[in-house]
Design a protein around this motif. Structure first.
Motif, PDB file in Angstrom:
ATOM      1  N   GLU A  27     -50.694  -9.552 -49.081  1.00 15.49           N
ATOM      2  CA  GLU A  27     -49.813  -8.408 -48.848  1.00 15.49           C
ATOM      3  C   GLU A  27     -50.460  -7.431 -47.859  1.00 15.49           C
ATOM      4  O   GLU A  27     -49.803  -6.933 -46.939  1.00 15.49           O
ATOM      5  N   ALA A  28     -51.748  -7.155 -48.022  1.00 11.77           N
ATOM      6  CA  ALA A  28     -52.470  -6.273 -47.102  1.00 11.77           C
ATOM      7  C   ALA A  28     -52.493  -6.870 -45.699  1.00 11.77           C
ATOM      8  O   ALA A  28     -52.294  -6.171 -44.699  1.00 11.77           O
ATOM      9  N   GLU A  29     -52.696  -8.179 -45.621  1.00 13.80           N
ATOM     10  CA  GLU A  29     -52.740  -8.874 -44.337  1.00 13.80           C
ATOM     11  C   GLU A  29     -51.403  -8.767 -43.604  1.00 13.80           C
ATOM     12  O   GLU A  29     -51.369  -8.576 -42.383  1.00 13.80           O
ATOM     13  N   LEU A  30     -50.310  -8.846 -44.338  1.00 15.15           N
ATOM     14  CA  LEU A  30     -48.980  -8.759 -43.732  1.00 15.15           C
ATOM     15  C   LEU A  30     -48.687  -7.365 -43.174  1.00 15.15           C
ATOM     16  O   LEU A  30     -47.994  -7.232 -42.174  1.00 15.15           O
ATOM     17  N   HIS A  31     -49.217  -6.322 -43.797  1.00 15.93           N
ATOM     18  CA  HIS A  31     -48.966  -4.949 -43.362  1.00 15.93           C
ATOM     19  C   HIS A  31     -49.950  -4.473 -42.294  1.00 15.93           C
ATOM     20  O   HIS A  31     -49.665  -3.520 -41.572  1.00 15.93           O
ATOM     21  N   SER A  32     -51.082  -5.120 -42.185  1.00 12.85           N
ATOM     22  CA  SER A  32     -52.155  -4.690 -41.279  1.00 12.85           C
ATOM     23  C   SER A  32     -51.720  -4.511 -39.825  1.00 12.85           C
ATOM     24  O   SER A  32     -52.054  -3.495 -39.207  1.00 12.85           O
ATOM     25  N   PRO A  33     -50.965  -5.440 -39.225  1.00  4.75           N
ATOM     26  CA  PRO A  33     -50.586  -5.278 -37.812  1.00  4.75           C
ATOM     27  C   PRO A  33     -49.812  -3.992 -37.531  1.00  4.75           C
ATOM     28  O   PRO A  33     -49.982  -3.381 -36.473  1.00  4.75           O
ATOM     29  N   GLY A  34     -48.986  -3.543 -38.453  1.00  6.99           N
ATOM     30  CA  GLY A  34     -48.228  -2.318 -38.254  1.00  6.99           C
ATOM     31  C   GLY A  34     -49.125  -1.092 -38.188  1.00  6.99           C
ATOM     32  O   GLY A  34     -48.907  -0.183 -37.376  1.00  6.99           O
ATOM     33  N   TYR A  35     -50.153  -1.061 -39.027  1.00  3.53           N
ATOM     34  CA  TYR A  35     -51.100   0.067 -39.011  1.00  3.53           C
ATOM     35  C   TYR A  35     -51.905   0.064 -37.713  1.00  3.53           C
ATOM     36  O   TYR A  35     -52.137   1.114 -37.111  1.00  3.53           O
ATOM     37  N   ILE A  36     -52.314  -1.123 -37.289  1.00  2.00           N
ATOM     38  CA  ILE A  36     -53.069  -1.239 -36.040  1.00  2.00           C
ATOM     39  C   ILE A  36     -52.202  -0.781 -34.867  1.00  2.00           C
ATOM     40  O   ILE A  36     -52.647  -0.019 -34.013  1.00  2.00           O
ATOM     41  N   GLU A  37     -50.960  -1.224 -34.845  1.00  2.00           N
ATOM     42  CA  GLU A  37     -50.038  -0.836 -33.771  1.00  2.00           C
ATOM     43  C   GLU A  37     -49.861   0.682 -33.716  1.00  2.00           C
ATOM     44  O   GLU A  37     -49.869   1.284 -32.641  1.00  2.00           O
ATOM     45  N   ASP A  38     -49.704   1.312 -34.880  1.00  2.00           N
ATOM     46  CA  ASP A  38     -49.545   2.768 -34.914  1.00  2.00           C
ATOM     47  C   ASP A  38     -50.769   3.484 -34.350  1.00  2.00           C
ATOM     48  O   ASP A  38     -50.643   4.444 -33.592  1.00  2.00           O
ATOM     49  N   LEU A  39     -51.963   3.012 -34.699  1.00  2.00           N
ATOM     50  CA  LEU A  39     -53.180   3.645 -34.192  1.00  2.00           C
ATOM     51  C   LEU A  39     -53.345   3.420 -32.688  1.00  2.00           C
ATOM     52  O   LEU A  39     -53.799   4.307 -31.969  1.00  2.00           O
ATOM     53  N   VAL A  40     -52.953   2.250 -32.198  1.00  2.00           N
ATOM     54  CA  VAL A  40     -53.010   1.985 -30.759  1.00  2.00           C
ATOM     55  C   VAL A  40     -52.065   2.943 -30.030  1.00  2.00           C
ATOM     56  O   VAL A  40     -52.429   3.507 -28.998  1.00  2.00           O
ATOM     57  N   LYS A  41     -50.872   3.150 -30.578  1.00  2.00           N
ATOM     58  CA  LYS A  41     -49.914   4.082 -29.965  1.00  2.00           C
ATOM     59  C   LYS A  41     -50.455   5.503 -29.925  1.00  2.00           C
ATOM     60  O   LYS A  41     -50.101   6.279 -29.055  1.00  2.00           O
ATOM     61  N   GLU A  42     -51.327   5.838 -30.879  1.00  2.00           N
ATOM     62  CA  GLU A  42     -51.934   7.170 -30.911  1.00  2.00           C
ATOM     63  C   GLU A  42     -53.108   7.278 -29.937  1.00  2.00           C
ATOM     64  O   GLU A  42     -53.699   8.339 -29.807  1.00  2.00           O
ATOM     65  N   GLY A  43     -53.467   6.165 -29.287  1.00  2.00           N
ATOM     66  CA  GLY A  43     -54.514   6.191 -28.282  1.00  2.00           C
ATOM     67  C   GLY A  43     -55.926   6.044 -28.810  1.00  2.00           C
ATOM     68  O   GLY A  43     -56.871   6.504 -28.169  1.00  2.00           O
ATOM     69  N   THR A  44     -56.080   5.383 -29.946  1.00  2.00           N
ATOM     70  CA  THR A  44     -57.420   5.268 -30.524  1.00  2.00           C
ATOM     71  C   THR A  44     -58.316   4.281 -29.785  1.00  2.00           C
ATOM     72  O   THR A  44     -59.522   4.353 -29.911  1.00  2.00           O
ATOM     73  N   GLY A  45     -57.763   3.372 -29.033  1.00  2.47           N
ATOM     74  CA  GLY A  45     -58.589   2.405 -28.309  1.00  2.47           C
ATOM     75  C   GLY A  45     -59.156   1.345 -29.226  1.00  2.47           C
ATOM     76  O   GLY A  45     -58.471   0.827 -30.092  1.00  2.47           O
TER      77      GLY A  45
END
Length: 84
Positions: A39-57
């Motif tokens: 379940e955590a693995e399935l949700h992980s890409p969305g969190y990563i995408e959000d942080l990338v959009k925020e410019g975290t690099g």
């Protein structure tokens, strides 16, 4: 003020969490809790995408069974370094 445990009764009981450490800003974020690794693995890409959009690099993402005491940890404030 409510604690995290008030919103997530399973908080602190060893459930699965997505841990993402960013280099800029140097922070560790916890997303969860999840009842399974999958379940955590399935949700992980969305969190990563959000942080990338925020410019975290660059970032490091892990899925682990843990008991985070805070959902966001500033590594600057704690004088910790980002793991390489």
């Amino acid at each position: 003020m409510n604690s995290t445990a008030d919103y997530f009764p399973q908080f602190g009981t060893g459930t699965w969490w997505v841990e993402i450490t960013t280099f800029k800003p140097p922070c560790t974020y916890y997303f969860g809790p999840f009842y399974s690794y999958r379940e955590a693995e399935l949700h992980s890409p969305g969190y990563i995408e959000d942080l990338v959009k925020e410019g975290t690099g660059e970032m490091l993402s892990l899925i682990k069974c843990c008991n985070p005491t805070e959902l966001t940890v500033s590594l600057e404030e704690t004088n910790q370094t980002v793991p390489v």
